[in-house]
Scaffold this motif. Structure first.
Motif, mmCIF file in Angstrom:
data_model
loop_
_atom_site.group_PDB
_atom_site.id
_atom_site.type_symbol
_atom_site.label_atom_id
_atom_site.label_comp_id
_atom_site.label_asym_id
_atom_site.label_seq_id
_atom_site.Cartn_x
_atom_site.Cartn_y
_atom_site.Cartn_z
ATOM 1 N N ALA A 1 0.590 -1.115 -0.001
ATOM 2 C CA ALA A 1 -0.295 -0.060 0.033
ATOM 3 C C ALA A 1 0.796 1.190 0.071
ATOM 4 C CB ALA A 1 -0.945 -0.261 1.198
ATOM 5 N N GLY A 2 2.028 1.301 0.633
ATOM 6 C CA GLY A 2 2.867 2.473 0.943
ATOM 7 C C GLY A 2 3.424 2.329 -0.339
ATOM 8 N N LYS A 3 3.699 1.555 -1.019
ATOM 9 C CA LYS A 3 4.367 1.721 -2.612
ATOM 10 C C LYS A 3 3.301 2.292 -3.450
ATOM 11 C CE LYS A 3 7.920 1.911 -5.167
ATOM 12 N NZ LYS A 3 8.971 2.785 -5.038
ATOM 13 N N LEU A 4 2.092 1.625 -3.660
ATOM 14 C CA LEU A 4 1.311 1.983 -4.389
ATOM 15 C C LEU A 4 0.727 3.420 -4.089
ATOM 16 C CD1 LEU A 4 -1.182 -1.064 -4.285
ATOM 17 C CD2 LEU A 4 0.081 -0.390 -6.058
ATOM 18 N N ARG A 5 0.954 3.860 -3.075
ATOM 19 C CA ARG A 5 0.336 5.375 -2.851
ATOM 20 C C ARG A 5 1.603 6.264 -3.004
ATOM 21 N NH1 ARG A 5 -2.934 8.601 1.467
ATOM 22 N NH2 ARG A 5 -1.398 10.489 1.528
ATOM 23 N N ARG A 6 2.683 5.853 -2.789
ATOM 24 C CA ARG A 6 3.647 6.796 -3.441
ATOM 25 C C ARG A 6 3.814 6.949 -4.690
ATOM 26 N NH1 ARG A 6 8.701 8.267 -0.912
ATOM 27 N NH2 ARG A 6 7.579 8.362 1.105
#
Lengths: 223, 263, 472
Positions: free
Chosen positions: B228-233
């Motif tokens: 999720a952190g990577k997708l959001r970034r």
């Protein structure tokens, strides 16, 4: 103490001392404790499996009734014609001697070891392996090993009744091939399953790395 | 998951919920969803309030003494339950697979093994109960499942989680390439080797972008936070939710790493 | 090969951001991984084979002395000379002496990981011998002065373009305008050059995939056929191998060969699998006059007595590398020594020392794919954890050790832990849903956002909910 004794001594000691693991091994549910050499292959359609595997391995095959037809098959497989003459090196195997190579179109040929300029070589297999589409050659006075690795095209003759199902079936038989004088196996037993190949240039498979670019089999019924 | 009505037992199984540190601190809604599912499956659920960490970070870092101490605390706290259920593959694997190895040389060996036998990851437990849960859990959209490594390879969850997802009304299950490849989380690995971890999660996100689900789900909150952190970034619209949220039909909480306004 | 395993951290960081390397490594998934998958789908009894393979290796290692002695006796009976080498240097000295006695001018060599491990080429070259690597990948690396980055595909890190450039630069007597535009033409050039080397070599050196105790044979597996040419044309054949390669019988070897080919390249059988037993017989038409087998220990007998003994079961197929998310991201050179990937991370601390290799077992998510694909079921994650435990016990303090200790200390105190958890849960709340930066988590937030917490721990919310439901 010499190296041999020192090494064997350490190994013997390792065997005697029970090893304790920092993290104990997990339980094993397989229940398999002994290697049985059963390879679970049903013994049907052996022949069909073999020919399919040869195809999978990129090996071209021809079938004939009698060994007398081998020269014609060789000429055909190596595409030897008057406009495409090739020198053929033939293993001095009984099955290849006294054959009419010339009539088959193989005019330039010799028996024995590979010589520079021989484009095609013909060997005789001791066994075929259906499961893997492999051919087994054994070095000896009628079978120089170099024939399998030096020509552009390597053609192997196999008698139909020499087919076994699995690699295990083949390998356990090697023990019977002992040379009586030395009581040891032939110097080289080659299990050949395709032409020479490499994938070392960016992972792409290219044939003819060092050895034959093309591997063919002639399967015959009767000697 | 509308199957047979809950099986009435004389003694409904008493389940101890092992919340896990990440769910406790980061996403309590996963634990509430888990309780809802377990109760719908006819279980009596208790949540011991003295539970802390299962010892997994210590175990994987080589601190076996601490791992043993923490594992034995969990073991003592949860031993009296019929079942112990955790909404995490790796925490369940710690208790089910690794805990017995920590006690293999001790007098507690048999006890540890008996305890481990009763530990389940949530989806494995639902499969174990064979469809006794009755839930209102419609979700209309495309959902992909990420196989967490511990769940897939240490617990052997297999197709269970996907089969549970497919019981949800309106849910279309989509597959991502290399779904069981590690996402690069790996606990402390994600901060100890950030460049390698980033390369791994980037591959995962590329595969996700190709499959284009509405939601990525899984049984491992750590993996989901990482992805999720990577997708959001990278500005991806794909939402990440724990599988318990979907199974419980409770998606009122914003998706992982997402603000209320996002949805 | 000089170990540089302590450079893992900075090398892997660079490798993970190296675009060319990433492109080259991407081929592993479409190549080896896909072909292995097909080969296994085509072999209904593969799982049974794996169990047999594991049992064969385990039983053999448990009774290694007997099998080695039997191998030695049979090999000598067949006319091979057996040499035992305690260390890599001993092995190099033995090879050098054989070459000197043979008055060798030129030496051809097949791919052998053991010879890489003991630095054989460097030793022979320093002694004045010209050694040519004949495996195409190894040959490219020799020209470039590089080391292998994969157990079975040593030049996997190189692109076609790099291979072409290497040949154009190194083969400087050939026409610089010649066509090397395809893999076929590059391979063709190597073939022509190498043919001369084979025909004129005095000594051929190969490794061995297996040693068969029943017959005294050494098994060499290649797809190119270079091992066979190295073993057949020169008058002396030297086999450099290690004591863990022994297999009791022909039948058991057949099981391991099936596992090896399918796991390594996804073939039912490798193109050339050869059993070499002694030098040529008096009636043979070709083959070497002498066959030497050098059995290298180099630390293995000590591993046998340790809790890492299972690493000796490895048959060097490379499947664990191809399936490892770390290896396929950082490549083999990051590992800094001969054996990369999961097997390297489990083996190198045992063959070298833990202090200089500690990063290798640490750099893993323990995802378990290696064990899942290992043809002999080596429990690699377990072995990596064992090294971590040893390293943890060995080190006085480190940041990570202190962090783990602090965490464990608190987790043993539920009340304190609950308080700490509440503080963290509150601190990690954000109305944006995620954090762009988080103190002490730069490694994470450099590349990713950090998802926000809900603000209150579950335990706190649960306590409140229960109180509300059942007021006392």
């Amino acid at each position: 103490m010499n190296s041999r004794a020192a090494i064997l001594n350490r190994i013997a000691k390792a065997g005697r001392e029970p090893t304790t693991s920092v993290i104990a091994p997990q339980s094993d549910q397989s229940g398999c404790t002994h290697a049985t050499l059963d390879t679970h292959t049903p013994d049907t359609d052996l022949w069909q499996r073999f020919t399919q595997r040869l195809k999978d391995n990129g090996i071209t095959s021809r079938q004939c009734r009698d060994a007398a037809e081998i020269p014609t098959c060789v000429a055909d497989l190596a595409n030897i014609t008057t406009s495409n003459p090739q020198r053929v090196c033939i293993a001095p195997h009984a099955m290849f001697q006294d054959r009419d190579w010339n009539t088959a179109g193989v005019s330039e040929m010799h028996y024995g070891s590979w010589k520079t300029g021989d484009g095609v070589a013909v060997s005789h297999a001791r066994l075929g392996i259906a499961d893997s589409g492999s051919l087994v050659l054994a070095s000896g006075e009628d079978s120089p090993t170099g024939l399998a690795f030096l020509p552009e095209i390597h053609i192997i003759a196999l008698q139909r009744n020499s087919l076994v199902a699995t690699l295990t079936d083949a390998m356990v038989r090697f023990a019977e091939w002992k040379n009586m004088k030395r009581n040891s196996l032939p110097r080289a037993i080659n299990i050949v399953s395709g032409a020479s190949r490499t994938a070392d240039i960016a992972g792409k498979i290219v044939h003819g790395a060092h050895g034959p670019r093309k591997l063919c089999v002639v399967i015959y019924d009767n000697a | 998951m509308k199957k047979a009505p809950p099986h009435v037992e004389h003694h409904p199984p008493h389940v101890g919920l092992y919340v896990t540190c990440l769910v406790d601190i980061m996403r309590p809604s996963v634990a509430f969803a888990t309780i809802k599912i377990l109760e719908a499956a006819g279980c009596r659920v208790s949540v011991p309030d003295t539970q802390t960490c299962c010892g997994q970070p210590a175990f994987n870092s080589g601190d076996l003494k601490s791992a043993r101490a923490l594992a034995s605390t969990v073991f003592n706290t949860f031993e009296h339950f019929d079942y112990v259920v955790a909404p995490s593959g790796s925490c369940a694997a710690m208790l089910k697979v690794h805990l017995p190895t920590l006690f293999s040389d001790s007098e507690d060996k048999a006890r540890a093994t008996r305890f481990a036998d009763r530990v389940f990851e949530l989806t494995a437990f639902l499969v174990h109960l064979t469809g006794r849960a009755q839930l209102e859990n419609a979700y209309v959209g495309r959902v992909a499942y990420h196989d967490g490594c511990s769940g897939k390879r240490e617990l052997g969850l297999g197709e269970g989680p996907r089969q549970l997802l497919q019981t949800i009304d309106g849910l279309e299950l989509v597959e991502i390439a290399d779904a069981d490849a590690c996402c690069g989380f790996g606990g402390t690995f994600s901060v100890t080797y950030p460049e390698i971890s980033n390369a791994m999660v980037s591959k995962k996100c590329n595969a996700l972008t190709d499959a284009a689900p509405d939601i990525l789900t899984g049984s491992e909150l750590g993996c989901l936070m990482n992805i999720a952190g990577k997708l959001r970034r990278s500005g991806s619209p794909i939402a990440c939710r724990h599988i318990a949220e979907l199974l419980a039909g409770d998606t009122s909480m914003p998706a992982i790493g997402s603000a209320k306004e996002d949805r | 090969m000089h170990p540089e395993t302590h450079h893992f951290s900075e090398r892997s960081k660079r490798a993970a951001q190296d675009k060319d390397l990433q492109d080259a490594l991407e081929g592993l998934a479409t190549g080896f991984v896909a072909r292995r998958k097909d080969a296994i789908a085509d072999c209904a009894h593969f799982e049974a084979l794996r169990n047999q393979g594991r049992d064969i290796r385990t039983r053999t290692c448990a009774d290694l002395e007997r099998h080695l002695l039997s191998f030695e006796a049979k090999a000598e009976q067949a006319g091979s000379r057996i040499h035992w080498a305690e260390t890599g240097d001993d092995a190099c000295a033995i090879v050098e002496k054989i070459c000197r006695d043979a008055e060798a001018q030129s030496i051809v060599k097949g791919k052998s990981m053991v010879s890489e491990e003991i630095g054989l080429n460097a030793h022979l070259e320093a002694s004045g011998y010209a050694v040519v690597e004949t495996d195409l990948g190894e040959y490219l690396l020799q020209l470039r002065g590089e080391t292998p980055s994969h157990i079975i595909a040593p030049a996997i890190h190189l692109s076609e373009h790099q291979a072409r450039a290497t040949f154009l630069k190194s083969h400087d007597t050939l026409n610089p305008k010649r066509d090397l535009g395809t893999p076929e033409t590059i391979v063709g050039e190597a073939r022509a050059l190498m043919r001369d080397k084979f025909l004129n070599a005095d000594v051929g050196i190969t490794g061995a995939n297996f040693l068969i105790a029943e017959t005294g044979s050494a098994v060499v597996v290649t797809n190119e056929g270079n091992g066979d040419l190295s073993a057949t044309l020169p008058k002396v054949h030297i086999i450099v191998t290690s004591l863990d390669k022994v297999v009791p019988t022909l039948g058991e070897t057949s099981i391991l060969l099936q596992l090896l080919a399918r796991s390594a390249t996804g073939q039912a059988m490798t193109a050339y699998t050869t059993l070499f037993t002694g030098p040529r017989h008096s009636t043979d038409l070709d083959g070497p006059d002498a066959c030497h087998i050098i059995i290298v220990d180099n630390g293995r007998s000590d591993i046998l007595a340790s809790d890492a003994a299972e690493v000796l079961n490895c048959i060097r197929c490379g499947a664990c590398l191809n399936h490892c998310p770390i290896y396929t991201t950082v490549g083999g050179h990051s590992y800094g020594w001969v054996y990369p990937g999961p097997i390297g991370a489990a083996l190198n601390p045992a063959l070298l020392d833990l202090a200089s290799t500690r990063d290798l077992p640490d750099a893993s998510t323990l995802c378990g794919r290696c064990e899942e694909v290992c043809p002999v079921k080596i429990p690699l994650p377990k072995l990596l954890r064992q090294w971590r435990a040893k390293d943890y016990a060995r080190r006085q303090t480190s940041r990570k050790k202190l962090a783990i200790m602090a965490w464990a200390w608190m987790a043993k105190r539920p009340t304190l832990y609950a308080l700490w958890a509440s503080v963290i849960a509150r601190a990690l709340k954000s109305r944006h849903g995620a954090h762009h930066t988080v103190p002490l988590a730069k490694g994470w937030t450099t590349h990713r956002d950090f998802p926000a917490s809900e603000g209150q721990t579950f335990q706190a919310q649960w306590r409140r909910a229960k109180k509300k439901a059942r007021p006392s």
